[in-house]
Design a protein around this motif. Structure first.
Motif, PDB file in Angstrom:
ATOM      1  N   ARG A  14       0.824  -1.215   0.000  1.00 47.80           N
ATOM      2  CA  ARG A  14       0.000   0.000   0.000  1.00 47.80           C
ATOM      3  C   ARG A  14       0.856   1.263   0.000  1.00 47.80           C
ATOM      4  N   LYS A  15       2.012   1.194   0.645  1.00 48.60           N
ATOM      5  CA  LYS A  15       2.862   2.385   0.780  1.00 48.60           C
ATOM      6  C   LYS A  15       3.938   2.459  -0.296  1.00 48.60           C
ATOM      7  N   GLY A  16       3.934   1.488  -1.238  1.00 49.61           N
ATOM      8  CA  GLY A  16       4.883   1.544  -2.350  1.00 49.61           C
ATOM      9  C   GLY A  16       6.265   0.981  -2.049  1.00 49.61           C
ATOM     10  N   ALA A  17       6.452   0.357  -0.870  1.00 47.93           N
ATOM     11  CA  ALA A  17       7.759  -0.225  -0.560  1.00 47.93           C
ATOM     12  C   ALA A  17       7.877  -1.656  -1.094  1.00 47.93           C
ATOM     13  N   VAL A  18       6.744  -2.233  -1.489  1.00 54.63           N
ATOM     14  CA  VAL A  18       6.703  -3.589  -2.058  1.00 54.63           C
ATOM     15  C   VAL A  18       5.872  -3.504  -3.326  1.00 54.63           C
ATOM     16  N   SER A  19       6.382  -4.084  -4.408  1.00 50.14           N
ATOM     17  CA  SER A  19       5.554  -4.114  -5.616  1.00 50.14           C
ATOM     18  C   SER A  19       5.905  -5.327  -6.467  1.00 50.14           C
ATOM     19  N   ALA A  20       4.931  -5.775  -7.246  1.00 48.85           N
ATOM     20  CA  ALA A  20       5.134  -6.969  -8.072  1.00 48.85           C
ATOM     21  C   ALA A  20       6.197  -6.695  -9.133  1.00 48.85           C
TER      22      ALA A  20
ATOM     23  N   ASP B 229      -4.942 -13.076  -0.232  1.00 46.05           N
ATOM     24  CA  ASP B 229      -4.977 -12.948  -1.682  1.00 46.05           C
ATOM     25  C   ASP B 229      -3.675 -13.476  -2.304  1.00 46.05           C
ATOM     26  N   LEU B 230      -3.776 -14.009  -3.542  1.00 42.40           N
ATOM     27  CA  LEU B 230      -2.597 -14.564  -4.206  1.00 42.40           C
ATOM     28  C   LEU B 230      -1.517 -13.495  -4.425  1.00 42.40           C
ATOM     29  N   GLU B 231      -1.944 -12.245  -4.604  1.00 37.82           N
ATOM     30  CA  GLU B 231      -0.975 -11.157  -4.792  1.00 37.82           C
ATOM     31  C   GLU B 231      -0.037 -11.061  -3.576  1.00 37.82           C
ATOM     32  N   ILE B 232      -0.622 -11.167  -2.388  1.00 36.75           N
ATOM     33  CA  ILE B 232       0.176 -11.119  -1.154  1.00 36.75           C
ATOM     34  C   ILE B 232       1.005 -12.404  -1.034  1.00 36.75           C
ATOM     35  N   SER B 233       0.396 -13.546  -1.335  1.00 35.10           N
ATOM     36  CA  SER B 233       1.124 -14.824  -1.242  1.00 35.10           C
ATOM     37  C   SER B 233       2.356 -14.816  -2.138  1.00 35.10           C
ATOM     38  N   ASN B 234       2.255 -14.150  -3.279  1.00 33.15           N
ATOM     39  CA  ASN B 234       3.377 -14.109  -4.204  1.00 33.15           C
ATOM     40  C   ASN B 234       4.480 -13.162  -3.758  1.00 33.15           C
TER      41      ASN B 234
ATOM     42  N   VAL C 285       9.629 -10.678   1.447  1.00 34.82           N
ATOM     43  CA  VAL C 285       9.499  -9.778   2.606  1.00 34.82           C
ATOM     44  C   VAL C 285       9.944 -10.508   3.876  1.00 34.82           C
ATOM     45  N   ALA C 286       9.520 -11.773   4.004  1.00 31.76           N
ATOM     46  CA  ALA C 286       9.835 -12.556   5.206  1.00 31.76           C
ATOM     47  C   ALA C 286      11.312 -12.949   5.254  1.00 31.76           C
TER      48      ALA C 286
END
Ligand code: DC
Length: 237
Positions: free
Chosen positions: A48-54, A97-102, A107-108
């Protein structure tokens, strides 16, 4: 009064460990914490904050700077199901959601993220009486847990289980997409430098290829009772 213990349940994604952990929490009255939901909530916040993106992946410095803003809590809904709250907002549906799963595995894999969340997790266990599931609960978060379980199942069984859950939750995906995501997450989770998924030497291995939940619970509840009795005996001896 019985001594309260800590139960650590680790294993591969969608191995059924959270179903087991939740059922054991219901039987014992212990608190249940889904540590994977915490990594998912951080991923959602970063997205949401733009620090992570596909497209661009994870910006470690930007995500690290956001960590102090992230508050994660759990609450139960009317049906008794656990919901994850990100800064007070119920994100339980969105984090599956699959977007987060991917995006969650990279991140982890980051040290600052793990340090932050492991700190929160250790805090939840301060009073003991807790069941936590994840990847590093028996090895890093609670190395002194009285009961450690490591859950295994084939990738195909796990993909079918995950797909069923996603469809039930109203999230769309195909079997191939889910299987691909699971294999990719297995690869990242087991090969990362920071706290890779591995079995604690003293953990009990549980092969969960579609064993009915009641049977799983009979086994786990018996082990739980034994471990509580051992903890009581240690306290009194
Ligand atoms: O259990 P899950 O699929 O919801 O976990 C999401 C991701 O978070 C998974 O790819 C691995 C990571 N994770 C972790 O690294 N350590 C944990 N204790 C729990 C989850």
């Amino acid at each position: 009064m019985d001594k309260k213990i800590i139960v650590a349940i680790d294993g591969y994604s969608s191995s059924g460990k959270s179903t087991m952990a939740k059922a054991l929490a219901r039987l014992t009255g212990y608190i249940y914490v889904d540590s994977g939901a915490m990594y998912r909530a951080v991923t959602l916040y970063g997205l949401r904050k733009g620090a992570v993106s596909a497209e661009r992946g994870v910006d470690e410095a930007a995500l690290t700077a956001l960590l102090p803003e992230i508050d994660i809590q759990f609450r139960k809904d009317e049906a008794g199901n656990q919901r994850t709250l990100l800064n007070g907002e119920d994100v339980e549906h969105e984090i599956r959601d699959l977007e987060i799963s991917n995006l969650v595995s990279p991140v982890a894999a980051l040290h600052p993220v793990r340090e932050y969340l492991v700190g929160l997790q250790k805090g939840y266990g301060r009073e003991r009486g807790i069941i936590m599931d994840g990847r590093d609960i028996g090895t890093v978060v609670f190395p002194d847990a009285e009961m450690k379980v490591f859950v295994e199942a084939t990738a195909e069984v796990r993909a079918h289980r995950r797909l069923r859950e996603m469809l039930e939750e109203g999230n769309e995906a195909t079997y191939e997409e889910v299987l691909h995501n699971i294999l990719e997450r297995d690869r990242i989770d087991t090969t990362r430098k920071e706290s890779p998924l591995r079995k604690a030497p003293e953990a009990i291995t549980f092969y969960n290829n579609e064993i009915p939940l009641e049977e799983q619970m009979m086994v786990l509840h018996k082990i739980f009772d034994e471990r509580v009795a051992q903890a009581n005996a240690k306290d009194n001896g």
